[in-house]
Scaffold this motif. Structure first.
Motif, PDB file in Angstrom:
ATOM      1  N   MET A 192      -8.912  -1.088   0.330  1.00 16.24           N
ATOM      2  CA  MET A 192      -7.715  -1.917   0.194  1.00 16.24           C
ATOM      3  C   MET A 192      -8.117  -3.210  -0.486  1.00 16.24           C
ATOM      4  SD  MET A 192      -7.229  -3.340   4.112  1.00 16.24           S
ATOM      5  CE  MET A 192      -7.662  -1.763   4.885  1.00 16.24           C
ATOM      6  N   ALA A 248      -4.938   1.058   5.721  1.00 14.95           N
ATOM      7  CA  ALA A 248      -5.824   2.165   5.378  1.00 14.95           C
ATOM      8  C   ALA A 248      -6.828   2.399   6.495  1.00 14.95           C
ATOM      9  CB  ALA A 248      -6.559   1.855   4.069  1.00 14.95           C
ATOM     10  N   MET A 300       0.795  -1.222   0.000  1.00 14.37           N
ATOM     11  CA  MET A 300       0.000   0.000   0.000  1.00 14.37           C
ATOM     12  C   MET A 300       0.832   1.278   0.000  1.00 14.37           C
ATOM     13  SD  MET A 300      -3.077  -1.279  -0.009  1.00 14.37           S
ATOM     14  CE  MET A 300      -4.096   0.148   0.403  1.00 14.37           C
TER      15      MET A 300
END
Length: 305
Positions: free
Chosen positions: A187, A61, A55
């Motif tokens: 995600m 996230a 990520m």
């Protein structure tokens, strides 16, 4: 590749076997709480490296606070209470019997899902519970004086093992409730369980650190950091357990059905019999083998239908 999911599931069973054996050795060498503090810290570090690679950020996230709350609670129940009981059972009765009692975890999860999520308990689940309990009973019960049935293991070790199984099952249901709050647009879907486990580990490291401080102080942790053999075992335990074990278990269900994957991954109580004999000189009897096989059959029935 044909049967890829099945092969991954079998690999997970071997990975969890290695984790159990390493955890038994590590708990006896470093202490239950010290090993768990190290394990939680390393799992957080490995998770942050994974998030950074996938990520671009070392933290997952941002998700809903409800999800975080359920995951923290799951970490408290599953990691802090559950793993403390599990590792304590390894010290008292060994990893082989500890893993045998962990076949009760699906039973605990089914009951917890029935209470907290309203999921129905069908006849197959009840049968699976009875068969699993019968398998465990065959392994750990024997004939005592005056032909009475007696427990062959220390009672406190058995209670710790049962507590570990119950907490793992309840923790799994709490995780399921929490993950239902996640949005897979934030995600990749396969990363959500790792994000959930990130917050579980936060609760784990806080809980184990507090317990270690009040029970033993930080002196054992400082000694462990200078114990190269102990640190190697802690690192291997972390890799085979909450990191690789979890990752590959998630991957397995992408390539085969959840029922087949769960059944194959539940073979640990059988796989562990021989290495525990080699490493810890635990006797192998026909009762222990038969009990482990019956318990694994009981676990497999939870995922039928």
């Amino acid at each position: 590749m044909a049967y890829l999911g099945e092969l991954i599931s079998i690999a997970v069973a071997f990975s969890w076997t290695a984790t159990a054996l390493l955890s038994e050795f590590g708990s006896k060498r470093l202490g239950n709480l010290t090993l768990n503090v190290l394990r939680m810290a390393m799992t957080l570090l490995f998770s942050m490296l994974l998030f950074a690679a996938v990520m671009g950020s070392p933290v997952p996230a941002e998700g809903p606070w409800e999800a975080h709350g359920w995951m923290l609670l799951s970490g408290l129940v599953g990691y802090v209470i559950g793993d403390y009981c599990l590792f304590q059972s390894y010290i008292i009765i060994g990893s082989r019997y500890g893993q045998l009692f962990m076949t009760l975890a699906p039973l605990a999860a089914a009951l917890a899902a029935w209470v907290m999520m309203g999921q129905e308990m069908n006849a197959m689940s009840v049968l699976a519970m009875l068969i699993t309990l019968a398998g465990i009973s065959i392994s750990v019960l024997g004939r005592g004086e005056h032909h009475k049935v007696s427990l062959k293991l220390p009672t406190n070790g058995v209670l710790f093992a049962i507590g570990a199984a119950v907490c793992q099952g309840v923790g799994l249901v709490l995780s399921k409730i929490g993950m239902d709050y996640y949005d897979d647009t934030q995600m990749p879907g396969w990363l959500i369980p790792f994000s959930a486990n990130f917050f579980r580990c936060i609760a784990g490291i806080i809980g184990f650190t507090v317990l270690l401080y009040f029970k033993e102080g930080f002196a054992p942790l400082k000694e462990a950091l200078h114990d190269s053999k102990g640190m190697s075992v802690a690192t291997a335990t972390t890799i085979f357990g909450p990191f690789v074990g979890v990752g590959f278990s998630l991957m397995a269900v992408q390539y085969t059905s959840a029922g087949i994957a769960s059944t194959l991954m539940a073979l640990t109580p059988i796989i562990i019999i021989l290495p525990s004999h080699w490493l810890f000189h635990q006797p192998i009897t026909w009762r222990s083998i038969l009990g482990a096989v019956i318990s694994c059959v009981g676990v497999s029935l939870f995922f039928q239908g």
